[in-house]
Design a protein around this motif. Structure first.
Motif, PDB file in Angstrom:
ATOM      1  N   ASP A 183       2.728  16.407  -0.547  1.00  0.00           N
ATOM      2  CA  ASP A 183       2.158  15.068  -0.684  1.00  0.00           C
ATOM      3  C   ASP A 183       2.554  14.319   0.577  1.00  0.00           C
ATOM      4  OD1 ASP A 183       1.181  15.610  -3.177  1.00  0.00           O
ATOM      5  OD2 ASP A 183       2.738  14.546  -4.276  1.00  0.00           O
ATOM      6  N   SER A 236       0.840  -1.193   0.000  1.00  0.00           N
ATOM      7  CA  SER A 236       0.000   0.000   0.000  1.00  0.00           C
ATOM      8  C   SER A 236       0.874   1.240   0.000  1.00  0.00           C
ATOM      9  CB  SER A 236      -0.937   0.023   1.214  1.00  0.00           C
ATOM     10  OG  SER A 236      -0.211   0.211   2.410  1.00  0.00           O
ATOM     11  N   ALA A 248      -0.710   4.890   0.657  1.00  0.00           N
ATOM     12  CA  ALA A 248      -1.829   5.817   0.794  1.00  0.00           C
ATOM     13  C   ALA A 248      -1.305   7.210   1.082  1.00  0.00           C
ATOM     14  CB  ALA A 248      -2.746   5.366   1.928  1.00  0.00           C
ATOM     15  N   GLY A 249      -1.881   8.217   0.394  1.00  0.00           N
ATOM     16  CA  GLY A 249      -1.442   9.582   0.620  1.00  0.00           C
ATOM     17  C   GLY A 249      -2.494  10.592   0.238  1.00  0.00           C
ATOM     18  N   LYS A 250      -2.187  11.869   0.519  1.00  0.00           N
ATOM     19  CA  LYS A 250      -3.067  12.958   0.132  1.00  0.00           C
ATOM     20  C   LYS A 250      -2.211  14.186  -0.140  1.00  0.00           C
ATOM     21  CE  LYS A 250      -3.934  14.403   4.923  1.00  0.00           C
ATOM     22  NZ  LYS A 250      -4.976  14.693   5.944  1.00  0.00           N
ATOM     23  N   THR A 251      -2.766  15.109  -0.950  1.00  0.00           N
ATOM     24  CA  THR A 251      -2.070  16.330  -1.314  1.00  0.00           C
ATOM     25  C   THR A 251      -2.772  17.523  -0.694  1.00  0.00           C
ATOM     26  OG1 THR A 251      -1.298  15.424  -3.419  1.00  0.00           O
ATOM     27  CG2 THR A 251      -1.384  17.820  -3.240  1.00  0.00           C
ATOM     28  N   GLU A 266       6.272  13.187   4.216  1.00  0.00           N
ATOM     29  CA  GLU A 266       5.667  14.430   3.739  1.00  0.00           C
ATOM     30  C   GLU A 266       6.566  14.899   2.609  1.00  0.00           C
ATOM     31  OE1 GLU A 266       4.528  17.549   6.327  1.00  0.00           O
ATOM     32  OE2 GLU A 266       3.050  16.326   7.400  1.00  0.00           O
ATOM     33  N   ILE A 312       6.749   6.710   6.697  1.00  0.00           N
ATOM     34  CA  ILE A 312       5.878   7.884   6.796  1.00  0.00           C
ATOM     35  C   ILE A 312       6.582   9.053   6.113  1.00  0.00           C
ATOM     36  CG2 ILE A 312       4.691   9.466   8.368  1.00  0.00           C
ATOM     37  CD1 ILE A 312       4.689   7.185  10.431  1.00  0.00           C
ATOM     38  N   GLY A 327       1.776  10.839   3.399  1.00  0.00           N
ATOM     39  CA  GLY A 327       1.144   9.537   3.526  1.00  0.00           C
ATOM     40  C   GLY A 327       2.067   8.479   4.086  1.00  0.00           C
ATOM     41  N   GLN A 328       1.714   7.231   3.818  1.00  0.00           N
ATOM     42  CA  GLN A 328       2.464   6.087   4.318  1.00  0.00           C
ATOM     43  C   GLN A 328       2.651   5.066   3.201  1.00  0.00           C
ATOM     44  OE1 GLN A 328       0.625   4.348   7.763  1.00  0.00           O
ATOM     45  NE2 GLN A 328       0.488   6.279   8.871  1.00  0.00           N
ATOM     46  N   ASN A 372       8.545   8.483  -3.402  1.00  0.00           N
ATOM     47  CA  ASN A 372       7.212   8.227  -2.834  1.00  0.00           C
ATOM     48  C   ASN A 372       6.118   8.536  -3.850  1.00  0.00           C
ATOM     49  OD1 ASN A 372       7.912   7.415  -0.114  1.00  0.00           O
ATOM     50  ND2 ASN A 372       8.525   9.525   0.253  1.00  0.00           N
TER      51      ASN A 372
END
Length: 405
Positions: free
Chosen positions: A283, A273, A275-278, A301, A299, A285-286, A337
């Motif tokens: 950006d 996996s 998973a992230g967000k902007t 950023e 982890i 996530g993990q 990432n």
């Protein structure tokens, strides 16, 4: 020694830079997209870039140039319009002061940072200095050696792809350039001001940044991390030539050619996996890699900051120490990432079930010593839930293996 980069050199340069970027520094995809358009013609007057050492940078001033923002937002950019415009504004400002701008410098080691610096230099007839502010990629400006050296951050210019230019001028507390404590603080203030700006729709999560104008004397004291473009170029060439096909071969190469004592901090495993967000120019996530009874979690950023092993009670890597992915098997072996996940959120099929290994090594000395840089890393780690002290990689590994060195 000065040397010249050609269009064909950009692929190995960005590939090697991505490895040293500790998961960040922009995506390989975004850097490749920019490099693909590097052709002498209407936009670029030449497809050659001059690179000089810090010691050779004596013919004028230098400025740091970069994209600031979320890597995912930059991926489809064809030309470094914002960074070029930001540097042109600096040129105009310096010319009015009878000062020549001769050089640009990337902020950090990373695929996008090195590519942008090279392309801006080619566009404007400047040279790139073979050094950067960290030797890895970093999430914020106070983590760079330019900030720690208290280089005056004015002018600090942020330009959108559409040409909107914002200048940030933090008024000094004392004198024309402020006292030392002011210059230590101001990079953090500028960072906090810029993040909301790049989040504005006009900027679309990224902009071109020109900041930290340096005289030759400034360049020398502000750049203890040197030779990083050459290091990335040679590593990228070795990978593309098939001389590095496994994590163990990469570790051997780093020891022999870079003087870096890297180590595998995970067993080879499957990427399960990412998973992230902007948001706010980041950006985050993990990334999870599963191997037998272990789940390794990174982890990030933009850049990778903490790595955990599910079988251990403490982290296995803490920034500013670096951690990179190496993917065995046929195909691309280096990923940031941002390259692990497609725009639709699915995992990059180029990796599939190929074994992924985490490789880590200690940060440059300038990043580990007490002061602004290390304090900035620790503040970010605190915000991610790690409330302990910085523990060097080799100490964490010794604890992990019961005191073995």
């Amino acid at each position: 020694m000065a040397y010249e980069l050609s269009r064909e050199d950009l692929e190995p340069l960005l590939l090697g830079a991505a490895f040293f970027g500790s998961g960040g520094g922009g995506t390989i995809e975004s850097a490749r997209h920019l490099a693909k358009h590097f052709v002498a013609g209407d936009y670029y007057p030449t497809d050659k870039v001059k690179v000089v050492s810090v010691e050779e940078a004596t013919e004028g001033a230098a400025v740091m140039v970069a994209y600031l923002g979320a890597p995912e937002a930059i991926n489809k950019t064809s030309f470094a319009v914002g960074p070029v415009a930001a540097v042109q504004n600096v040129q105009t400002r310096l010319a009015s002061q009878a000062t020549k701008l001769a050089y640009v410098m990337p902020p950090e080691s990373g695929a996008l940072g090195f590519t942008v610096a090279a392309l801006v230099a080619a566009k404007l007839g400047l040279a790139v200095i073979d050094a950067d502010g960290a030797g890895r990629a970093v999430p914020s400006l106070p983590m760079l050696t330019f900030a720690a050296a208290e280089i005056d951050p004015r002018p600090a210019l942020l330009v959108s792809q559409g040409g909107l230019c914002v200048e940030l001028d933090v008024t000094p507390r004392e004198g024309n350039h402020g006292g030392p404590s002011h210059q230590r603080d101001v990079s953090a203030v500028v960072e906090q001001m810029m993040r909301p700006i790049v989040a504005d729709p006009e900027f679309g999560q990224f902009g071109g940044l020109a900041m930290w104008v340096m005289t030759p004397a400034d360049i020398d004291r502000a750049t203890p991390v040197r030779g990083t473009l050459k290091r990335a170029l040679e590593l990228g060439r070795a990978v593309r030539a098939g001389r590095i096909r496994s994590a163990s071969q990469m570790i051997g190469y780093l020891a022999e050619h870079c003087g870096i004592a890297a180590r595998a901090i995970s067993e080879p495993g499957e990427l399960v996996s990412a998973a992230g967000k902007t948001g706010g120019g980041f950006d985050g996530g993990q990334v999870c890699i599963r191997s037998a009874a272990h789940t390794y979690t990174v982890i990030y950023e933009n850049e990778s900051l903490i790595a955990w092993d599910s079988a251990q009670a403490q982290p296995i890597v803490l920034a500013p120490d670096s951690v990179a992915y190496f993917v065995d098997g046929e195909g691309q072996s280096i990923f940031s990432n941002g390259d692990l996940v497609l725009d639709n959120g699915s995992l990059n099929p180029a990796i599939g079930k190929r074994p992924v290994t985490l490789i880590a090594w200690r940060a440059e000395p300038a990043l580990r010593q007490p002061g602004l840089i290390l304090d900035s890393f620790m503040a970010l780690l605190n915000s991610l839930g790690y409330l302990g002290p910085y523990v060097p990689l080799e100490v964490l590994q010794s604890i992990r293996h019961g005191g073995a060195a």
